[in-house]
Enzyme design. Structure first.
Site, PDB file in Angstrom:
ATOM      1  N   GLN A  67       0.816  -1.211   0.000  1.00 14.40           N
ATOM      2  CA  GLN A  67       0.000   0.000   0.000  1.00 14.40           C
ATOM      3  C   GLN A  67       0.850   1.261   0.000  1.00 14.40           C
ATOM      4  O   GLN A  67       0.854   2.008  -0.960  1.00 14.40           O
ATOM      5  CB  GLN A  67      -0.961  -0.001   1.192  1.00 14.40           C
ATOM      6  CG  GLN A  67      -2.060   1.037   1.078  1.00 14.40           C
ATOM      7  CD  GLN A  67      -3.269   0.698   1.944  1.00 14.40           C
ATOM      8  OE1 GLN A  67      -3.423  -0.430   2.408  1.00 14.40           O
ATOM      9  NE2 GLN A  67      -4.126   1.669   2.156  1.00 14.40           N
ATOM     10  N   ASP A  68       1.571   1.529   1.091  1.00 13.14           N
ATOM     11  CA  ASP A  68       2.495   2.660   1.093  1.00 13.14           C
ATOM     12  C   ASP A  68       3.718   2.288   1.919  1.00 13.14           C
ATOM     13  O   ASP A  68       3.715   1.292   2.633  1.00 13.14           O
ATOM     14  CB  ASP A  68       1.834   3.955   1.584  1.00 13.14           C
ATOM     15  CG  ASP A  68       1.333   3.877   3.012  1.00 13.14           C
ATOM     16  OD1 ASP A  68       1.191   2.756   3.534  1.00 13.14           O
ATOM     17  OD2 ASP A  68       1.086   4.940   3.599  1.00 13.14           O
TER      18      ASP A  68
END
EC number: 3.2.2.27
Length: 241
Positions: A67-68
């Protein structure tokens, strides 16, 4: 932005046009403003595209979506789920190692540095490529998602079959358009301690990926990691260098 970006040539050939879009100019402006205001951004600028640099487009055999980046000091270096040498292995990666051991009998590595996977053709791609120190998801919605959508499209359009490992609903939504008639799409809950017991454990994605690659005449991935990252790598990856 493209004038200052270092991008591996095979990716530059298919993604160069992205840097001429307005959203990338806005993203660059945002990152510059963040730095000017004294905010620390992870990973370092030279590592924003590390996943692409280590895994050229024509060598991609497996895609793992995150995701990040990690937002703690010294963790992020441009590969999803991976941390720098000398950094404690994060809980999700601990669970990935547990599944690897159950699936293929590979003992857990003593570190969380996954670069050897990337060099074999495992694209370790985060959806968002930067984050502010100490603030999870702080750079979501700034343009990176559109760029990484283009990365996934480029892989999807390749003639060579690829395995997509999509862990968690976020990754599954992001890559929902992947052509399942040509590629193998494996889905499971996220390896986070909050969800790993809901179906990540026992998914056997690593053996399934290798069986698929072998069936297509492609080399399987050696999921074993070196016992210790080379000392030269540790020095190169030092967060303050």
């Amino acid at each position: 932005m493209d004038a200052t970006i270092r991008l591996e040539e095979s990716w530059k050939a298919v993604l160069g046009g992205e840097f001429r879009h307005g959203y990338m100019a806005e993203l660059k402006r945002f990152l510059l403003e963040e730095k000017q205001q004294g905010r620390q951004i992870f990973p370092r600028g030279v590592e924003y595209f590390r996943a692409l640099d280590l895994t050229p487009l024509d060598r991609v055999r497996v895609v793992i979506l995150g995701q990040d980046p990690y937002h703690g000091d010294g963790q992020a270096h441009g590969l999803c789920f991976s941390v720098r040498p000398g950094v404690r292995t994060p809980p999700s990666l601990v669970n990935i190692y547990k599944e690897l051991q159950e699936d293929l009998g590979i003992p857990p590595a003593r570190h969380g540095f996954l670069e050897s996977w990337a060099r074999q053709g495992v694209l370790l791609l985060n959806s968002v490529l930067t984050v502010e120190r100490g603030r999870a998801a702080s750079h979501q919605g700034r343009g990176w998602e559109r760029f990484t959508d283009a990365v996934i499209r480029a892989v999807n359009e390749q003639a060579q079959p690829v395995v997509f490992m999509l862990w968690g609903s976020y990754a599954q939504r992001k890559a929902a358009f992947v052509d399942r008639s040509r590629h193998l799409v494996l889905t499971a809950p996220h390896p986070s301690p909050l969800s790993a017991h809901a179906g990540f454990f026992g998914c056997r994605h690593f053996s399934k990926a290798n069986a698929f690659l072998t069936s297509k005449g492609l080399d399987p991935i050696d999921w074993r990691l070196p016992e210790d990252p080379p000392l030269a790598v540790e020095r190169q990856m030092a967060p303050n260098c």
